[in-house]
Structure formats: C-alpha cells, structure tokens
Design a protein around this motif. Structure first.
Motif, PDB file in Angstrom:
ATOM      1  N   GLY A   1       0.806  -1.235   0.000  1.00 54.51           N
ATOM      2  CA  GLY A   1       0.000   0.000   0.000  1.00 54.51           C
ATOM      3  C   GLY A   1       0.829   1.270   0.000  1.00 54.51           C
ATOM      4  N   GLY A   2       0.185   2.321   0.505  1.00 58.91           N
ATOM      5  CA  GLY A   2       0.792   3.654   0.477  1.00 58.91           C
ATOM      6  C   GLY A   2       2.125   3.719   1.212  1.00 58.91           C
ATOM      7  N   PHE A   3       2.335   2.788   2.157  1.00 58.70           N
ATOM      8  CA  PHE A   3       3.591   2.786   2.903  1.00 58.70           C
ATOM      9  C   PHE A   3       4.767   2.566   1.952  1.00 58.70           C
ATOM     10  CE2 PHE A   3       6.755   0.609   5.620  1.00 58.70           C
ATOM     11  CZ  PHE A   3       6.880   1.564   6.623  1.00 58.70           C
TER      12      PHE A   3
ATOM     13  N   ARG B   1       4.690   2.891  -1.390  1.00 53.59           N
ATOM     14  CA  ARG B   1       4.697   4.023  -2.343  1.00 53.59           C
ATOM     15  C   ARG B   1       5.470   5.208  -1.759  1.00 53.59           C
ATOM     16  NH1 ARG B   1      -0.754   6.192  -1.667  1.00 53.59           N
ATOM     17  NH2 ARG B   1       0.282   7.223   0.056  1.00 53.59           N
TER      18      ARG B   1
ATOM     19  N   ASP C   1       1.285   5.367   7.956  1.00 55.44           N
ATOM     20  CA  ASP C   1       0.350   4.249   7.931  1.00 55.44           C
ATOM     21  C   ASP C   1       1.037   2.973   7.455  1.00 55.44           C
ATOM     22  OD1 ASP C   1      -2.164   4.060   8.637  1.00 55.44           O
ATOM     23  OD2 ASP C   1      -3.063   4.499   6.689  1.00 55.44           O
TER      24      ASP C   1
ATOM     25  N   ASP D   1       0.970  -0.980   6.451  1.00 59.66           N
ATOM     26  CA  ASP D   1       0.109  -2.112   6.086  1.00 59.66           C
ATOM     27  C   ASP D   1       0.979  -3.311   5.733  1.00 59.66           C
ATOM     28  OD1 ASP D   1      -2.570  -1.015   6.164  1.00 59.66           O
ATOM     29  OD2 ASP D   1      -1.958   0.256   4.500  1.00 59.66           O
TER      30      ASP D   1
ATOM     31  N   ARG E   1      -6.026  -6.157  -7.101  1.00 61.61           N
ATOM     32  CA  ARG E   1      -7.289  -5.650  -6.561  1.00 61.61           C
ATOM     33  C   ARG E   1      -7.123  -4.300  -5.893  1.00 61.61           C
ATOM     34  NH1 ARG E   1     -11.047 -10.080  -4.866  1.00 61.61           N
ATOM     35  NH2 ARG E   1     -10.571 -11.661  -6.410  1.00 61.61           N
ATOM     36  N   ARG E   2      -5.918  -3.799  -5.912  1.00 62.73           N
ATOM     37  CA  ARG E   2      -5.707  -2.477  -5.297  1.00 62.73           C
ATOM     38  C   ARG E   2      -6.129  -1.393  -6.271  1.00 62.73           C
ATOM     39  NH1 ARG E   2      -3.190  -2.732  -0.379  1.00 62.73           N
ATOM     40  NH2 ARG E   2      -2.940  -4.911   0.148  1.00 62.73           N
ATOM     41  N   ASP E   3      -6.271  -0.175  -5.749  1.00 69.98           N
ATOM     42  CA  ASP E   3      -6.893   0.874  -6.562  1.00 69.98           C
ATOM     43  C   ASP E   3      -5.997   1.364  -7.701  1.00 69.98           C
ATOM     44  OD1 ASP E   3      -5.224   2.079  -4.701  1.00 69.98           O
ATOM     45  OD2 ASP E   3      -6.744   3.421  -3.863  1.00 69.98           O
TER      46      ASP E   3
ATOM     47  N   ASP F   1     -15.105  -0.371  -5.666  1.00 73.30           N
ATOM     48  CA  ASP F   1     -15.162   0.552  -4.533  1.00 73.30           C
ATOM     49  C   ASP F   1     -15.224   1.994  -5.054  1.00 73.30           C
ATOM     50  OD1 ASP F   1     -14.895   2.066  -2.330  1.00 73.30           O
ATOM     51  OD2 ASP F   1     -13.035   1.177  -1.612  1.00 73.30           O
TER      52      ASP F   1
ATOM     53  N   ARG G   1     -12.997   5.117  -4.427  1.00 74.34           N
ATOM     54  CA  ARG G   1     -11.750   5.330  -5.179  1.00 74.34           C
ATOM     55  C   ARG G   1     -11.856   6.515  -6.142  1.00 74.34           C
ATOM     56  NH1 ARG G   1     -10.697  -1.076  -6.360  1.00 74.34           N
ATOM     57  NH2 ARG G   1      -9.622  -1.529  -4.399  1.00 74.34           N
TER      58      ARG G   1
ATOM     59  N   ARG H   1     -10.667   9.073  -3.983  1.00 71.62           N
ATOM     60  CA  ARG H   1      -9.257   8.798  -3.630  1.00 71.62           C
ATOM     61  C   ARG H   1      -8.336   9.222  -4.778  1.00 71.62           C
ATOM     62  NH1 ARG H   1      -7.241   5.282   0.246  1.00 71.62           N
ATOM     63  NH2 ARG H   1      -5.804   4.307  -1.219  1.00 71.62           N
TER      64      ARG H   1
ATOM     65  N   ARG I   1      -8.098  12.944  -4.663  1.00 69.86           N
ATOM     66  CA  ARG I   1      -7.324  13.365  -3.486  1.00 69.86           C
ATOM     67  C   ARG I   1      -5.833  13.052  -3.667  1.00 69.86           C
ATOM     68  NH1 ARG I   1      -4.809   9.995   0.288  1.00 69.86           N
ATOM     69  NH2 ARG I   1      -6.667   8.744   0.641  1.00 69.86           N
ATOM     70  N   GLN I   2      -5.547  11.825  -4.128  1.00 64.07           N
ATOM     71  CA  GLN I   2      -4.136  11.453  -4.234  1.00 64.07           C
ATOM     72  C   GLN I   2      -3.437  12.300  -5.297  1.00 64.07           C
ATOM     73  OE1 GLN I   2      -3.158   7.332  -3.940  1.00 64.07           O
ATOM     74  NE2 GLN I   2      -4.133   7.230  -1.964  1.00 64.07           N
TER      75      GLN I   2
ATOM     76  N   GLU J   1      -2.823  15.725  -3.666  1.00 60.62           N
ATOM     77  CA  GLU J   1      -1.832  15.703  -2.583  1.00 60.62           C
ATOM     78  C   GLU J   1      -0.410  15.710  -3.128  1.00 60.62           C
ATOM     79  OE1 GLU J   1      -3.756  13.312   1.204  1.00 60.62           O
ATOM     80  OE2 GLU J   1      -2.769  12.185  -0.351  1.00 60.62           O
TER      81      GLU J   1
ATOM     82  N   ARG K   1      -9.415  16.259   2.857  1.00 48.96           N
ATOM     83  CA  ARG K   1      -7.965  16.055   2.647  1.00 48.96           C
ATOM     84  C   ARG K   1      -7.519  16.658   1.324  1.00 48.96           C
ATOM     85  NH1 ARG K   1      -5.870  10.028   3.915  1.00 48.96           N
ATOM     86  NH2 ARG K   1      -3.916  10.890   3.174  1.00 48.96           N
TER      87      ARG K   1
HETATM   88  N1  CTP Z   1      -6.836   0.546  -1.104  1.00 48.97           N
HETATM   89  C1  CTP Z   1      -7.599   0.266  -2.215  1.00 48.97           C
HETATM   90  N2  CTP Z   1      -8.845   0.805  -2.349  1.00 48.97           N
HETATM   91  C2  CTP Z   1      -9.331   1.629  -1.409  1.00 48.97           C
HETATM   92  C3  CTP Z   1      -8.571   1.930  -0.269  1.00 48.97           C
HETATM   93  C4  CTP Z   1      -7.319   1.388  -0.142  1.00 48.97           C
HETATM   94  O1  CTP Z   1      -7.159  -0.461  -3.089  1.00 48.97           O
HETATM   95  N3  CTP Z   1     -10.536   2.139  -1.545  1.00 48.97           N
HETATM   96  C5  CTP Z   1      -5.522  -0.070  -0.960  1.00 48.97           C
HETATM   97  C6  CTP Z   1      -4.415   0.714  -1.642  1.00 48.97           C
HETATM   98  O2  CTP Z   1      -3.449  -0.202  -2.075  1.00 48.97           O
HETATM   99  C7  CTP Z   1      -3.866   1.558  -0.510  1.00 48.97           C
HETATM  100  C8  CTP Z   1      -3.960   0.599   0.647  1.00 48.97           C
HETATM  101  O3  CTP Z   1      -5.155  -0.149   0.393  1.00 48.97           O
HETATM  102  O4  CTP Z   1      -2.558   1.977  -0.762  1.00 48.97           O
HETATM  103  C9  CTP Z   1      -4.009   1.231   2.005  1.00 48.97           C
HETATM  104  O5  CTP Z   1      -5.104   2.117   2.083  1.00 48.97           O
HETATM  105  P1  CTP Z   1      -5.050   3.482   2.871  1.00 48.97           P
HETATM  106  O6  CTP Z   1      -4.228   3.323   4.096  1.00 48.97           O
HETATM  107  O7  CTP Z   1      -6.445   3.953   3.011  1.00 48.97           O
HETATM  108  O8  CTP Z   1      -4.378   4.476   1.860  1.00 48.97           O
HETATM  109  P2  CTP Z   1      -2.869   4.690   1.477  1.00 48.97           P
HETATM  110  O9  CTP Z   1      -2.818   4.706  -0.009  1.00 48.97           O
HETATM  111  O10 CTP Z   1      -1.992   3.705   2.174  1.00 48.97           O
HETATM  112  O11 CTP Z   1      -2.440   6.045   2.088  1.00 48.97           O
HETATM  113  P3  CTP Z   1      -3.096   7.470   2.019  1.00 48.97           P
HETATM  114  O12 CTP Z   1      -4.557   7.294   2.287  1.00 48.97           O
HETATM  115  O13 CTP Z   1      -2.401   8.230   3.070  1.00 48.97           O
HETATM  116  O14 CTP Z   1      -2.830   8.005   0.656  1.00 48.97           O
END
Ligand code: CTP
Length: 490
Positions: free
Chosen positions: A51-53, A55, A65, A67, A149-151, A200, A203, A206, A209-210, A213, A249
């Motif tokens: 995840g974001g860690f 990245r 955060d 994971d 399956r990640r975003d 989801d 996203r 997200r 937002r991403q 950011e 955010r």
């Molecule tokens: N994730 C996803 N779909 C979502 C939420 C999260 O696929 N709706 C996955 C992504 O791989 C994400 C990870 O779960 O990187 C961890 O989610 P989260 O901690 O919410 O976000 P981060 O991307 O780690 O960090 P941030 O929210 O600070 O950008």
C-alpha cells in the motif's frame, strides 16, 4: 498442468536498497519486521509490506500508515503467530482481529502512530481461512492477485520481505507498472479502471485526493474517463463521512485543483446542486480560494477552507431572506436585533448533507460573512462589526474571507481594520452592571441600550463615562419600549 508462475517485476536493486535502508533506520519497526518475517517464514508463509507505505518509501516521503500482507498462512494461524511474538521487547501493545469482508489484525505498537493493519492476500479463494502450505508459486500468485485488486498502480507496489543468510531483507515488487507511474507522476487504475471504481466507488475521490496531494500529478486518461463515467451513478452509494474525509484532505492539499477536478468530473454539482456548474460561480469559488491562499497561506485553515465551499449557497440564501423580510417594508427599513435574518438553515443543511467537519464554526463564519456584507442594513454598524469580530480567536480569517468574497464577486469591500483599531483604542464606557446600578431593571433591552451607547462611543458622539450614562438614560426616556428606571435613582 502445473500452474504458471506469475511474472514478477522486480524493481531495480537501487530502489529496493534505498527502501530497505530507510526501513532499517526505523530501528523499532525493523526489529518487529525481522521477528515477524522469521515467524511467517517458519509457518511456510511470505510477508509483504504493501500500500501507500511502500509508495511513500519509494518516493522518499515520510510515512506513517503501515500495512502488512501475508500470503500462505491461514487467518487463525496468523493471529497465533502475532500473539506468540515477544510483545514487550518488540513494543507491541495489542493485537485484535477486525473487519468482516476482509479480516485483518490491528496491531498497536509503540513505534507506530496509527494501528498497523496485517491482512491476508486478497484473492478469490480468500474466505478467512487463507491458503496454507509452502508453495512459492501459489504465494506469488496470491500476492499478484492482491496487487491486482488495489486501486492505483502506485498503491500496488509491495516490498517482499525474506530472510537471507540469517538477515531480513526486502525487494520491491511491481506487478502493474507502479514505479513507472511514480516516475511519470500519474494516477492510473490497476488493470481495467472501470472494475476498480465498480469494486469501490470511494476510489473516485481517492484518485482526485491522491492527485491533489502530490505536486505535478495527473490522472491517466483511461482512469479519468472511467472515473467520470462512474461518478454520477456510483458516488451516491458511498457513506457521507468517507466522502467528506477524502474531500477535506484533497481541499486542504490543493483547494483549486480539487474544485477543478470535481467540476470536470461532474461531482461538484452532485455535491453542491446549489452551485450550478454552468454559471460563473465555480470560477468565483476558484478565485476566492486563490485570494484566500494569498492572504492566509497554504494549507488554508479548515474553517475558511470549508466556508468558502459553501459561500455561494450562503449568499443566495441570505439574499432570499432579506428579500422576503423587506417585502412591504418602508424605505430605510432596518431589521431588529432579534431578526433571524442571518440564520442560514439551507446552508446548514448542505453542510450537514456533506458531513463536513466543524459545521458550527463553518456556519458561524458564513453567517458572519452575511452580516458583514449587509452591515449597512443594521442599526449600529460599527458596534455590530466589533461584536462580529470579537467572537473570533483569529479575526484575520474572517477579514480575509470577506475580502475574498467581495473581490471575487465584484462587491464593494469595506475595510474593517480602522473600525477595529478604534474599538481597541476606546474600551466600552458602560457595562450591564452600570445599567443595573443606574436602576435600570434587567431586561432583554439592556443589550440594545449598551449597543446604542457603544455605537456612539465608536463614532465619537460620546467620549466620557458621564456622556455615556446620559445617553443611556435619554434612550430609556425617549423609547417607549424600555422599562423606566427605578424612581429616585437620578
Ligand atoms: N486501497 C484500495 N482501495 C481503497 C482503499 C485502499 O485499493 N478504496 C488499498 C491501496 O493499495 C492503498 C492501501 O489499500 O494503498 C491502504 O489504504 P489506505 O491506508 O487507506 O491508503 P494509502 O494509499 O496507504 O495512504 P493514504 O490514504 O495516506 O494516501
């Protein structure tokens, strides 16, 4: 036929090296990862940071955060494993299972600001039991499926942990081109972005937002098209609090970029149907954010940041209320002090519908804005201006907001600073206690008398305590509504 081993895209050594070195510097975390990795491997599994860690580590940003994902171990066994780790030496405070659709362990530790999530790989066959047994091929396939399956690709990067000659080390694994997208500053959905948004819909926000950011980032073309297609239908189903969290955010990071994206994606008019996209109002909204950032800096304080989003709704509502209240009134009509002209229930409903945090201060700022914009309608404008600003710990936020609204809306602005300076120089000459001592019985009119006297003090009509007292008494004598002072007091 033997299952084909999935293609692993190892990152260049220097990237993995840099990430591992950054992790090693966080000694307590590294100690935990070391023990955790050995324990998982002993049970035939494979651990990953995800995840974001990952990245953020690759980008060299500070990360909070954490994971973790584990392949090849059943959920119950993962729990036993976590509970068997030496808690004290590793700074582990608590481990609890959570989550329904996707079971996860939440670990609290001295070395992590937030709870660490430890989950199984998300795969089709994941039923909470997981697939067990040492099968590196199946484990890699599970990891790839999980990444798939990640975003977004940049969030699908993983750091595969392993022990090598007695030492823990890690390699960045990039199944979907996340490293290339980091380099190109691009938010791209993993695989088919339509599927990602369908899985989801949060996203959608997200992505916006991403992007906002991260300086210089864009949303990749197909992902943007899928986002726009999904937004009108799918966003409705997302819980309001989660929408608000992403919205706030994103706005805090880049208010103008966020508004632009929301508008282009057709989301702004869904969120705020009161601000029609076709009108010039979104432009004014953007212009106000630009002016606010100029005067208050970035990130904008939360109250003006969110009040600005609703300013057009508030201004329209206030104009309606004034129009209705003044209907049939003679020219020069002034609303009474108790007139709820500047209460904005429609605006409050919009703020609550959006689940904005701090609705009270946001609404107060909008109501005060409405008062300031119509200050000439009010009986004691100077005293009212003073009263409005006295309520704010940081009056400069309201001053800047008012100026931005006037400037962007082509409204003549009033400089409140001279009035506030005069107010600071001339403290009030009479208090409620003084009126009681004069024999004026407590009444709802007391505030009105004090406000009249204050106005006279601020305009210079009254200079001394004696003049102020005389004015108060003459107001009482000449205004029928005021109760008379007790006999014999003066
Ligand atoms: N994730 C996803 N779909 C979502 C939420 C999260 O696929 N709706 C996955 C992504 O791989 C994400 C990870 O779960 O990187 C961890 O989610 P989260 O901690 O919410 O976000 P981060 O991307 O780690 O960090 P941030 O929210 O600070 O950008």
């Amino acid at each position: 036929m033997a299952a084909r081993r999935p293609r692993i895209v190892p990152a260049p050594e220097r990237i993995s090296g840099r990430v591992v070195r950054a992790l090693r510097r966080r000694k307590a975390l590294w100690r935990f990862l070391d023990e955790f990795c050995r324990a998982v491997e002993k049970r035939g599994g494979k651990p990953y940071l995800v995840g974001g860690f990952v990245r953020d580590l690759v980008e060299g940003h500070p990360v909070k955060d954490i994971d973790l994902m584990v392949a090849g171990v059943a959920f119950g066994e993962l729990g036993n494993l976590l509970r068997s780790l030496p808690a004290k030496p590793l700074g582990i405070r608590r481990v609890v299972p959570a989550g329904k659709a996707f079971p996860v362990y939440k670990l609290r530790a001295d070395w992590a600001e937030e709870e660490v999530d430890i989950a199984l790989a998300r795969t089709d066959h994941l039923t909470g039991g997981g697939r067990t047994g040492f099968d590196p091929c199946a484990m890699d396939r599970d990891a790839r499926e999980d990444a798939g399956r990640r975003d977004f690709t940049i969030n699908s990067l993983m750091l595969a942990l392993r022990t090598e000659r007695g030492r823990v080390t890690g390699a960045v694994v990039d199944y979907f081109g996340g490293l290339d997208d980091l380099r190109k500053r691009r938010i791209r959905g993993v695989g088919n972005p339509h599927d990602r948004f369908r899985e989801d819909p949060l996203r959608i926000l997200r992505a916006i937002r991403q992007k906002n950011e991260r300086r210089g980032y864009a949303i990749e073309r197909n992902t943007w098209a899928a986002l726009r297609r999904a937004a009108p239908e799918r966003l409705r189903g997302v819980p309001g609090e989660r929408v608000a969290a992403e919205l706030v955010r994103s706005l805090s990071s880049n208010p103008r970029g966020t508004v632009e994206d929301l508008r282009r994606a057709g989301i702004l008019r869904l969120m705020l149907p009161e601000v029609p996209s076709g009108s010039r109002r979104p432009d004014r909204l953007l212009r106000r954010y630009a002016l606010l950032e100029k005067s208050l800096g970035r990130p904008l304080p939360e109250t003006p940041l969110l009040a600005n989003l609703l300013a057009d709704v508030a201004l329209a509502e206030c104009a309606d209320r004034i129009r209705n209240a003044s209907r049939g009134k003679p020219p020069g009509w002034k609303p009474s002090k108790s007139d709820p002209l500047f209460r904005l229930p429609r605006t409050e409903a919009a703020a609550r519908r959006l689940h904005l945090p701090g609705v009270r201060p946001v609404l107060r700022m909008l109501e005060d804005l409405a008062r300031l914009l119509h200050i000439r309608l009010l009986k004691n404008p100077n005293a009212r201006i003073e009263a409005v600003f006295r309520r704010w710990k940081k009056p400069v936020h309201l001053v800047s907001f008012h100026e931005a609204v006037c400037s962007a809306g082509g409204i003549e602005t009033i400089d409140f600073r001279p009035i506030l300076k005069t107010a600071a120089r001339r403290p009030p000459l009479l208090s409620g206690q003084d009126l009681l001592r004069l024999g004026i019985p407590p009444s709802p009119w007391m505030d009105g008398i004090l406000e009249d006297v204050r106005e006279a003090t601020l305009t210079g009509a009254v200079d001394t305590r004696k003049e102020a007292t005389d004015l108060a008494l003459s107001i009482i004598r000449t205004t029928k509504a005021y109760p008379s002072p007790r006999k014999g007091v003066r």
